[in-house]
Design a protein around this motif. Structure first.
Motif, PDB file in Angstrom:
ATOM      1  N   VAL A 180      33.145 -27.158  -0.561  1.00  0.00           N
ATOM      2  CA  VAL A 180      31.951 -27.435   0.242  1.00  0.00           C
ATOM      3  C   VAL A 180      31.933 -26.548   1.487  1.00  0.00           C
ATOM      4  CG1 VAL A 180      30.844 -29.212   1.684  1.00  0.00           C
ATOM      5  CG2 VAL A 180      31.632 -29.784  -0.626  1.00  0.00           C
ATOM      6  N   GLU A 181      33.089 -26.394   2.116  1.00  0.00           N
ATOM      7  CA  GLU A 181      33.183 -25.547   3.310  1.00  0.00           C
ATOM      8  C   GLU A 181      32.893 -24.086   2.962  1.00  0.00           C
ATOM      9  OE1 GLU A 181      34.007 -24.379   7.355  1.00  0.00           O
ATOM     10  OE2 GLU A 181      33.123 -26.084   6.315  1.00  0.00           O
ATOM     11  N   MET A 182      33.377 -23.623   1.835  1.00  0.00           N
ATOM     12  CA  MET A 182      33.124 -22.244   1.437  1.00  0.00           C
ATOM     13  C   MET A 182      31.631 -22.024   1.191  1.00  0.00           C
ATOM     14  SD  MET A 182      34.886 -19.891  -1.507  1.00  0.00           S
ATOM     15  CE  MET A 182      33.996 -20.602  -2.870  1.00  0.00           C
ATOM     16  N   ILE A 183      30.998 -22.957   0.548  1.00  0.00           N
ATOM     17  CA  ILE A 183      29.550 -22.859   0.301  1.00  0.00           C
ATOM     18  C   ILE A 183      28.785 -22.852   1.627  1.00  0.00           C
ATOM     19  CG2 ILE A 183      27.551 -24.093  -0.640  1.00  0.00           C
ATOM     20  CD1 ILE A 183      29.461 -24.977  -2.954  1.00  0.00           C
ATOM     21  N   ARG A 184      29.204 -23.706   2.540  1.00  0.00           N
ATOM     22  CA  ARG A 184      28.548 -23.763   3.850  1.00  0.00           C
ATOM     23  C   ARG A 184      28.690 -22.429   4.582  1.00  0.00           C
ATOM     24  NH1 ARG A 184      29.344 -24.327   9.098  1.00  0.00           N
ATOM     25  NH2 ARG A 184      31.613 -24.298   8.960  1.00  0.00           N
ATOM     26  N   LEU A 185      29.902 -21.910   4.613  1.00  0.00           N
ATOM     27  CA  LEU A 185      30.133 -20.640   5.297  1.00  0.00           C
ATOM     28  C   LEU A 185      29.401 -19.486   4.619  1.00  0.00           C
ATOM     29  CD1 LEU A 185      33.929 -20.962   6.148  1.00  0.00           C
ATOM     30  CD2 LEU A 185      32.011 -20.919   7.774  1.00  0.00           C
ATOM     31  N   ALA A 186      29.363 -19.507   3.291  1.00  0.00           N
ATOM     32  CA  ALA A 186      28.683 -18.443   2.547  1.00  0.00           C
ATOM     33  C   ALA A 186      27.185 -18.445   2.820  1.00  0.00           C
ATOM     34  CB  ALA A 186      28.960 -18.582   1.060  1.00  0.00           C
ATOM     35  N   SER A 187      26.640 -19.600   3.158  1.00  0.00           N
ATOM     36  CA  SER A 187      25.200 -19.646   3.475  1.00  0.00           C
ATOM     37  C   SER A 187      24.924 -19.104   4.878  1.00  0.00           C
ATOM     38  CB  SER A 187      24.679 -21.081   3.346  1.00  0.00           C
ATOM     39  OG  SER A 187      25.168 -21.887   4.390  1.00  0.00           O
ATOM     40  N   LEU A 188      25.975 -19.012   5.695  1.00  0.00           N
ATOM     41  CA  LEU A 188      25.816 -18.515   7.067  1.00  0.00           C
ATOM     42  C   LEU A 188      26.263 -17.066   7.243  1.00  0.00           C
ATOM     43  CD1 LEU A 188      27.295 -21.612   8.943  1.00  0.00           C
ATOM     44  CD2 LEU A 188      24.878 -21.038   8.653  1.00  0.00           C
ATOM     45  N   VAL A 237      38.586 -19.023   3.510  1.00  0.00           N
ATOM     46  CA  VAL A 237      38.413 -20.294   2.809  1.00  0.00           C
ATOM     47  C   VAL A 237      38.552 -20.090   1.295  1.00  0.00           C
ATOM     48  CG1 VAL A 237      36.834 -22.210   2.369  1.00  0.00           C
ATOM     49  CG2 VAL A 237      37.037 -21.283   4.659  1.00  0.00           C
ATOM     50  N   SER A 238      38.064 -18.969   0.805  1.00  0.00           N
ATOM     51  CA  SER A 238      38.194 -18.666  -0.618  1.00  0.00           C
ATOM     52  C   SER A 238      39.662 -18.537  -1.031  1.00  0.00           C
ATOM     53  CB  SER A 238      37.442 -17.374  -0.938  1.00  0.00           C
ATOM     54  OG  SER A 238      37.616 -17.021  -2.284  1.00  0.00           O
ATOM     55  N   VAL A 239      40.449 -17.888  -0.209  1.00  0.00           N
ATOM     56  CA  VAL A 239      41.887 -17.740  -0.484  1.00  0.00           C
ATOM     57  C   VAL A 239      42.559 -19.117  -0.482  1.00  0.00           C
ATOM     58  CG1 VAL A 239      44.060 -16.847   0.466  1.00  0.00           C
ATOM     59  CG2 VAL A 239      42.048 -15.368   0.330  1.00  0.00           C
ATOM     60  N   GLU A 240      42.185 -19.960   0.458  1.00  0.00           N
ATOM     61  CA  GLU A 240      42.753 -21.310   0.508  1.00  0.00           C
ATOM     62  C   GLU A 240      42.343 -22.115  -0.724  1.00  0.00           C
ATOM     63  OE1 GLU A 240      44.745 -24.802   1.789  1.00  0.00           O
ATOM     64  OE2 GLU A 240      45.020 -22.663   2.128  1.00  0.00           O
ATOM     65  N   LEU A 241      41.098 -21.983  -1.131  1.00  0.00           N
ATOM     66  CA  LEU A 241      40.630 -22.676  -2.334  1.00  0.00           C
ATOM     67  C   LEU A 241      41.412 -22.197  -3.556  1.00  0.00           C
ATOM     68  CD1 LEU A 241      38.715 -24.618  -3.744  1.00  0.00           C
ATOM     69  CD2 LEU A 241      37.003 -22.789  -3.786  1.00  0.00           C
ATOM     70  N   ASP A 242      41.631 -20.914  -3.667  1.00  0.00           N
ATOM     71  CA  ASP A 242      42.432 -20.375  -4.772  1.00  0.00           C
ATOM     72  C   ASP A 242      43.838 -20.962  -4.768  1.00  0.00           C
ATOM     73  OD1 ASP A 242      40.384 -18.808  -5.731  1.00  0.00           O
ATOM     74  OD2 ASP A 242      41.142 -16.949  -4.832  1.00  0.00           O
ATOM     75  N   ARG A 243      44.432 -21.050  -3.583  1.00  0.00           N
ATOM     76  CA  ARG A 243      45.785 -21.599  -3.473  1.00  0.00           C
ATOM     77  C   ARG A 243      45.814 -23.050  -3.943  1.00  0.00           C
ATOM     78  NH1 ARG A 243      48.720 -24.846  -0.813  1.00  0.00           N
ATOM     79  NH2 ARG A 243      47.110 -25.480   0.639  1.00  0.00           N
ATOM     80  N   LEU A 244      44.837 -23.829  -3.519  1.00  0.00           N
ATOM     81  CA  LEU A 244      44.762 -25.231  -3.922  1.00  0.00           C
ATOM     82  C   LEU A 244      44.549 -25.363  -5.434  1.00  0.00           C
ATOM     83  CD1 LEU A 244      42.526 -26.598  -1.025  1.00  0.00           C
ATOM     84  CD2 LEU A 244      44.951 -27.114  -1.397  1.00  0.00           C
ATOM     85  N   LEU A 245      43.667 -24.543  -5.980  1.00  0.00           N
ATOM     86  CA  LEU A 245      43.410 -24.589  -7.422  1.00  0.00           C
ATOM     87  C   LEU A 245      44.649 -24.190  -8.222  1.00  0.00           C
ATOM     88  CD1 LEU A 245      39.822 -23.096  -7.464  1.00  0.00           C
ATOM     89  CD2 LEU A 245      40.459 -25.425  -8.120  1.00  0.00           C
TER      90      LEU A 245
END
Length: 64
Positions: free
Chosen positions: A16-24, A35-43
């Protein structure tokens, strides 16, 4: 099992945070990339945990 549940929540919040930031910002902006790197790490962590749980089943089935 608690870690899997926590990871699912973290993954969703990060997504959700990545989508929010990508819209800005641009997709290549440092904020979005961070945030994308963090999401990758979590996944990857989630995938590793769930794969380990499935491995005995896969071995019994003869896939490994």
């Amino acid at each position: 099992m608690k870690r899997v549940t926590a990871l699912k929540k973290e993954i969703e919040a990060c997504r959700v945070e990545m989508i929010r930031l990508a819209s800005l910002h641009k997709l290549s902006s440092p904020e979005v990339v961070r945030v994308s790197v963090e999401l990758d790490r979590l996944l990857n962590e989630y995938d590793e945990i769930t794969y380990k749980k499935q491995q005995p089943t896969l071995q019994k089935a003869g896939y490994c």
